[in-house]
Scaffold this motif. Structure first.
Motif, PDB file in Angstrom:
ATOM      1  N   LYS A  71      -2.012  10.860  -4.924  1.00  0.00           N
ATOM      2  CA  LYS A  71      -2.321   9.848  -5.917  1.00  0.00           C
ATOM      3  C   LYS A  71      -2.897   8.620  -5.219  1.00  0.00           C
ATOM      4  O   LYS A  71      -2.736   8.437  -4.010  1.00  0.00           O
ATOM      5  CB  LYS A  71      -1.082   9.463  -6.724  1.00  0.00           C
ATOM      6  CG  LYS A  71       0.054   8.886  -5.901  1.00  0.00           C
ATOM      7  CD  LYS A  71       1.255   8.571  -6.774  1.00  0.00           C
ATOM      8  CE  LYS A  71       2.394   7.961  -5.941  1.00  0.00           C
ATOM      9  NZ  LYS A  71       3.570   7.646  -6.771  1.00  0.00           N
ATOM     10  N   GLY A  72      -3.565   7.801  -5.993  1.00  0.00           N
ATOM     11  CA  GLY A  72      -4.137   6.584  -5.445  1.00  0.00           C
ATOM     12  C   GLY A  72      -5.626   6.719  -5.167  1.00  0.00           C
ATOM     13  O   GLY A  72      -6.167   7.819  -5.048  1.00  0.00           O
ATOM     14  N   ILE A  95      -2.394  10.643   5.949  1.00  0.00           N
ATOM     15  CA  ILE A  95      -1.720  11.922   5.713  1.00  0.00           C
ATOM     16  C   ILE A  95      -0.619  11.750   4.662  1.00  0.00           C
ATOM     17  O   ILE A  95      -0.450  12.584   3.763  1.00  0.00           O
ATOM     18  CB  ILE A  95      -1.130  12.471   7.023  1.00  0.00           C
ATOM     19  CG1 ILE A  95      -2.241  12.852   7.996  1.00  0.00           C
ATOM     20  CG2 ILE A  95      -0.226  13.671   6.758  1.00  0.00           C
ATOM     21  CD1 ILE A  95      -3.155  13.945   7.519  1.00  0.00           C
ATOM     22  N   SER A  96       0.140  10.654   4.765  1.00  0.00           N
ATOM     23  CA  SER A  96       1.188  10.378   3.777  1.00  0.00           C
ATOM     24  C   SER A  96       0.591  10.181   2.380  1.00  0.00           C
ATOM     25  O   SER A  96       1.140  10.678   1.383  1.00  0.00           O
ATOM     26  CB  SER A  96       1.981   9.131   4.195  1.00  0.00           C
ATOM     27  OG  SER A  96       2.950   8.792   3.230  1.00  0.00           O
ATOM     28  N   ILE A  97      -0.530   9.483   2.305  1.00  0.00           N
ATOM     29  CA  ILE A  97      -1.190   9.254   1.019  1.00  0.00           C
ATOM     30  C   ILE A  97      -1.687  10.575   0.425  1.00  0.00           C
ATOM     31  O   ILE A  97      -1.561  10.818  -0.778  1.00  0.00           O
ATOM     32  CB  ILE A  97      -2.345   8.256   1.195  1.00  0.00           C
ATOM     33  CG1 ILE A  97      -1.797   6.862   1.515  1.00  0.00           C
ATOM     34  CG2 ILE A  97      -3.226   8.210  -0.053  1.00  0.00           C
ATOM     35  CD1 ILE A  97      -2.854   5.865   1.925  1.00  0.00           C
ATOM     36  N   ILE A  98      -2.227  11.427   1.289  1.00  0.00           N
ATOM     37  CA  ILE A  98      -2.732  12.721   0.815  1.00  0.00           C
ATOM     38  C   ILE A  98      -1.585  13.579   0.277  1.00  0.00           C
ATOM     39  O   ILE A  98      -1.727  14.266  -0.747  1.00  0.00           O
ATOM     40  CB  ILE A  98      -3.480  13.443   1.949  1.00  0.00           C
ATOM     41  CG1 ILE A  98      -4.777  12.700   2.289  1.00  0.00           C
ATOM     42  CG2 ILE A  98      -3.794  14.890   1.565  1.00  0.00           C
ATOM     43  CD1 ILE A  98      -5.487  13.217   3.513  1.00  0.00           C
ATOM     44  N   ARG A  99      -0.444  13.531   0.935  1.00  0.00           N
ATOM     45  CA  ARG A  99       0.700  14.310   0.462  1.00  0.00           C
ATOM     46  C   ARG A  99       1.210  13.822  -0.888  1.00  0.00           C
ATOM     47  O   ARG A  99       1.708  14.610  -1.691  1.00  0.00           O
ATOM     48  CB  ARG A  99       1.827  14.242   1.502  1.00  0.00           C
ATOM     49  CG  ARG A  99       1.540  15.056   2.762  1.00  0.00           C
ATOM     50  CD  ARG A  99       2.593  14.816   3.810  1.00  0.00           C
ATOM     51  NE  ARG A  99       2.334  15.624   5.014  1.00  0.00           N
ATOM     52  CZ  ARG A  99       2.989  15.471   6.171  1.00  0.00           C
ATOM     53  NH1 ARG A  99       3.939  14.550   6.274  1.00  0.00           N
ATOM     54  NH2 ARG A  99       2.690  16.243   7.197  1.00  0.00           N
ATOM     55  N   GLN A 100       1.071  12.520  -1.144  1.00  0.00           N
ATOM     56  CA  GLN A 100       1.499  11.983  -2.430  1.00  0.00           C
ATOM     57  C   GLN A 100       0.541  12.358  -3.570  1.00  0.00           C
ATOM     58  O   GLN A 100       0.921  12.320  -4.736  1.00  0.00           O
ATOM     59  CB  GLN A 100       1.621  10.461  -2.353  1.00  0.00           C
ATOM     60  CG  GLN A 100       2.714   9.985  -1.407  1.00  0.00           C
ATOM     61  CD  GLN A 100       2.737   8.471  -1.280  1.00  0.00           C
ATOM     62  OE1 GLN A 100       2.079   7.751  -2.017  1.00  0.00           O
ATOM     63  NE2 GLN A 100       3.511   7.979  -0.324  1.00  0.00           N
ATOM     64  N   ILE A 153       0.854  -1.191   0.000  1.00  0.00           N
ATOM     65  CA  ILE A 153       0.000   0.000   0.000  1.00  0.00           C
ATOM     66  C   ILE A 153       0.887   1.236   0.000  1.00  0.00           C
ATOM     67  O   ILE A 153       1.715   1.411   0.901  1.00  0.00           O
ATOM     68  CB  ILE A 153      -0.921   0.026   1.233  1.00  0.00           C
ATOM     69  CG1 ILE A 153      -1.792  -1.233   1.279  1.00  0.00           C
ATOM     70  CG2 ILE A 153      -1.803   1.274   1.224  1.00  0.00           C
ATOM     71  CD1 ILE A 153      -2.663  -1.324   2.517  1.00  0.00           C
ATOM     72  N   PRO A 154       0.753   2.122  -0.976  1.00  0.00           N
ATOM     73  CA  PRO A 154       1.553   3.353  -0.978  1.00  0.00           C
ATOM     74  C   PRO A 154       1.268   4.195   0.267  1.00  0.00           C
ATOM     75  O   PRO A 154       0.114   4.415   0.629  1.00  0.00           O
ATOM     76  CB  PRO A 154       1.076   4.079  -2.247  1.00  0.00           C
ATOM     77  CG  PRO A 154       0.482   3.021  -3.100  1.00  0.00           C
ATOM     78  CD  PRO A 154      -0.112   2.007  -2.167  1.00  0.00           C
ATOM     79  N   GLY A 155       2.320   4.611   0.949  1.00  0.00           N
ATOM     80  CA  GLY A 155       2.160   5.432   2.150  1.00  0.00           C
ATOM     81  C   GLY A 155       2.306   4.666   3.448  1.00  0.00           C
ATOM     82  O   GLY A 155       2.291   5.269   4.519  1.00  0.00           O
TER      83      GLY A 155
END
Length: 402
Positions: free
Chosen positions: A355-356, A348-353, A282-284
């Protein structure tokens, strides 16, 4: 008439456990007794339960234990290892507490608590607890220790920043990341602005940092000397930097401990699986977070559906409505706060990226007018449901299936 089933309630405490045994008619079949929290006490419990079974036609025995801190675990795993004749259920104390209120109980003692747990077992007949490998508990304890160390490290860094305002205020303003290896290497040798400004070139050259003992960049040396020349620090002279050096040693200890505990977590996980955690796909989500989440979830099959795991970790919304009054919905927050924190940071990490599918879900809620925190909470729930599906189906993260 002999009982068809025996229900055992165990009120768990640190040094002793109170035990009550009733039949299906909710009548005591033996006088309540107390066992010590040691092997002899555990064996006494097994002997008495076996004797009661023999006297009552080898009827099944269902045991309920309250999950009081971690005091229940030794007894639980001992009973699991000693006999398969007992059906063990670990009960959330909140359940028995609220259930006891419905019985209008007026007194509260350990023997009465044990009897109430037995009555709860007889009336509700909860499912047995799915046995989990002790390695997951070890990983959980390590992760909880890491959580404590992170808080202590943050507090120590704040104290270091405060101390630097006294001995090198210009440096404190110029350096954003005090826990970097090269800054700590400088502060352990030159803890004050006065020491940095007066240090000869040879002293700066002797300072090393990192595993490879790298020298300080010349640009950093010039920046530090420029910051500390003509400093307005009021703490100067002998002993001015002792507090700074002590705080730096404490920070270095916490960093080393974090690294060591992470290595132990990875080695322990290898005993469960010889492959990387599925959650790493999972990314993040970092490796440490993936391993910890698997440990907190345990056997995913103990949750019959996604709603159960969402409620277990307190990510389900709760609504309070009565008549014309309707309060704002919020998360239940009755589960493990460490898991919610990990899911929050992952989102939060996913939101900063940016994408997804989880980010797109979050952005869709924000665009529709939802507050950002509400959208983050919904994204945390979606992430947990995704994790549940991955672990249950033993499939890595697939963006196309979301």
């Amino acid at each position: 008439m002999k009982p068809t089933c025996l229900f055992v309630g165990i009120d768990v405490s640190k040094s002793k456990h109170d035990v009550a045994v009733i039949d299906q008619n909710k009548q005591l079949v033996a006088k309540p007794f107390v066992i010590a929290d040691n092997r002899q006490g555990y064996q006494t419990l097994i002997n008495k339960l076996n004797a009661l079974r023999q006297n009552n036609g080898q009827c099944p025995v269902k045991i309920g234990l309250e999950a009081t801190s971690d005091y229940w675990k030794n007894l639980y795993y001992f009973l699991c290892a000693q006999s398969d004749e007992f059906q063990l259920t670990v009960i959330n104390p909140v359940q028995t507490h609220h259930w006891a209120k419905t019985q209008l109980r007026r007194a509260k003692t350990d023997p009465l608590d044990a009897k109430e747990i037995a009555l709860f077992m007889a009336e509700k007949n909860p499912s047995p607890t799915v046995r989990r490998t002790p390695i997951f508990d070890i990983i959980k304890d390590i992760d909880q220790r890491l959580s404590v160390i992170r808080k202590q490290l943050t507090a120590t860094l704040n104290r270091l920043r405060l101390e630097l305002t006294k001995v090198a205020p210009e440096l404190e303003k110029a350096i954003k990341k005090l826990d970097s290896k090269r800054i700590l290497a400088v502060l352990i040798q030159l803890p004050t602005a006065e020491a940095m400004a007066q240090a000869p070139v040879e002293t700066w050259r002797q300072i090393r940092y990192g595993k490879n003992n790298v020298r300080l960049p010349q640009t950093l040396i010039e920046k530090l000397k420029q910051c500390t020349t003509h400093s307005v620090a009021y703490k100067t002279g002998p002993g001015a930097g002792i507090a700074v050096q002590s705080l730096v040693r404490e920070i270095l200890f916490y960093q080393q401990e974090q690294q060591l505990l992470r290595q132990h977590m990875a080695k322990l996980y290898q005993q469960i699986s010889d492959q990387e955690s599925l959650l790493c796909s999972i990314p993040g989500i970092r490796r440490e977070t993936a391993i910890a989440l698997e440990a907190y979830i345990g056997d995913v099959h103990r949750f019959p559906n996604a709603k159960k795991i969402v409620a277990y970790f307190g990510l389900n919304p709760t609504i309070q409505q009565s008549g014309k009054s309707k309060r704002k919905a919020r998360l239940q927050k009755k589960g493990n706060p460490i898991v919610r924190h990990k899911l929050f940071m992952a989102v939060i990490s996913i939101i900063r990226q940016k994408k997804g599918p989880i980010y797109r879900y979050y952005q869709r809620l924000v665009d529709s007018g939802k507050p950002k925190l509400t959208a983050i909470g919904a994204a945390m729930r979606k992430l947990l449901v995704t994790i549940y599906s991955m672990l249950k189906n033993k499939q890595p993260f697939d963006e196309n299936k979301m």
